[in-house]
Design a protein around this motif. Structure first.
Motif, short mmCIF file in Angstrom:
data_model
loop_
_atom_site.label_atom_id
_atom_site.label_comp_id
_atom_site.label_asym_id
_atom_site.label_seq_id
_atom_site.Cartn_x
_atom_site.Cartn_y
_atom_site.Cartn_z
N VAL A 13 0.85 -1.18 0.00
CA VAL A 13 0.00 0.00 0.00
C VAL A 13 0.89 1.24 0.00
CG1 VAL A 13 -1.89 -1.15 1.21
CG2 VAL A 13 -0.17 0.11 2.51
N SER A 18 -5.53 3.53 3.19
CA SER A 18 -6.14 2.66 4.19
C SER A 18 -5.70 1.23 3.96
CB SER A 18 -7.67 2.76 4.10
OG SER A 18 -8.10 2.30 2.83
N LEU A 19 -5.87 0.41 5.00
CA LEU A 19 -5.38 -0.96 4.96
C LEU A 19 -6.43 -1.90 5.54
CD1 LEU A 19 -2.99 -3.06 4.76
CD2 LEU A 19 -2.51 -2.45 7.15
N ARG A 77 -7.75 -3.57 10.34
CA ARG A 77 -7.86 -2.36 9.51
C ARG A 77 -7.06 -1.23 10.14
NH1 ARG A 77 -13.93 -3.55 9.20
NH2 ARG A 77 -14.15 -2.04 10.90
N VAL A 81 -2.04 4.34 6.68
CA VAL A 81 -0.83 3.55 6.97
C VAL A 81 0.41 4.45 6.98
CG1 VAL A 81 0.68 1.77 6.01
CG2 VAL A 81 -1.77 1.42 6.06
N LEU A 111 3.35 -6.89 4.84
CA LEU A 111 2.90 -5.57 4.39
C LEU A 111 4.10 -4.72 3.99
CD1 LEU A 111 0.71 -3.36 4.08
CD2 LEU A 111 1.17 -2.75 6.46
N VAL A 113 5.08 -0.85 2.46
CA VAL A 113 4.50 0.48 2.38
C VAL A 113 5.36 1.32 1.44
CG1 VAL A 113 3.82 2.55 3.65
CG2 VAL A 113 3.60 0.28 4.71
#
Lengths: 115, 110
Positions: A13, A18-19, A77, A81, A111, A113
């Protein structure tokens, strides 16, 4: 038998986006559910947990998760992020083995970023 | 104060050697665990002790022998190390379902 599925192995992301990380569990009774985070080279840190009551639980670092019994899900959620959120995330369900407690972990979601 | 500590943090050794990893918790928990995390980050429980008694023993080669001298300590001894033992080993403790993890020991077998 209890089991946990995290369908996404990797998610990328952009910072500020948002995640949502998905988690599905299999358990016969009301589950105890957890999300842990593992930063690179570190141990596992508890983000949040669900035992009973309000199905939307708040955790540390701005994370929240919602327990949905009908979908056997406990998705994690975060509205925005940060680069420091890049890590491995593990969902877990509490089960019993021989009369003792144990955690069953999912395979994890990594994840990344982007700045 | 570190809640769950492990030593050493890194361990590099040759195949065939014997090595130990130590774990201590100061949380007053009754139950302690050893996990193995492979290169794909999958966490697999190996052993669990409750008040010095072995309660969970997953399918682990008998080259691995845990020992709990008291409920605050859980050590892991590994005999005749093999290449496939290379992994990160985590200790954890709990009083209920919530588990508290140590920082891990990265074992590399050459």
């Amino acid at each position: 038998a209890q089991s946990v599925t995290q369908p996404d192995i990797h998610i990328t992301v952009s910072e500020g986006a948002s995640l949502e990380l998905r988690c599905n569990y299999s358990y016969g009774a009301t589950p105890y559910l957890f999300w842990y985070v593992q930063s690179p080279g570190q141990g596992l840190q508890l983000l949040l947990k669900y035992f009973s009551g309000d199905t939307l639980v708040q955790g540390i670092k701005g994370f929240e998760a919602e327990f949905k019994r009908s979908q056997s899900s406990f998705n994690l959620r975060k509205p925005s992020v940060h680069w420091s959120d890049a890590a491995e995330y593990f969902c877990a369900v509490g089960g019993r083995s021989g009369g003792y407690n144990k955690l069953i972990f999912g395979a994890g979601t990594r994840l990344a970023v982007h700045p | 104060d570190t809640a769950v500590s492990q030593t050493p943090k890194y361990l590099v050794t040759q195949m065939g050697n014997d090595k130990s990893i130590k774990c201590e918790q100061n949380l007053g928990h009754d139950t302690m665990y050893w996990y193995k995390q492979d290169s794909k980050k999958f966490l697999k429980i190996m052993f669990s002790y409750n008040n010095k008694e072995l309660i969970i023993n997953e399918t682990v080669p008998n080259r691995f022998s845990p020992k709990s001298p008291d409920k605050a300590h859980l050590n892991l001894h590994i005999n005749s190390l093999e290449l496939g033992d290379s992994a990160v080993y985590f200790c954890a403790s709990s009083q209920t379902f919530e588990q508290f993890f140590g920082p891990g020991t990265r074992l590399t077998v050459l």
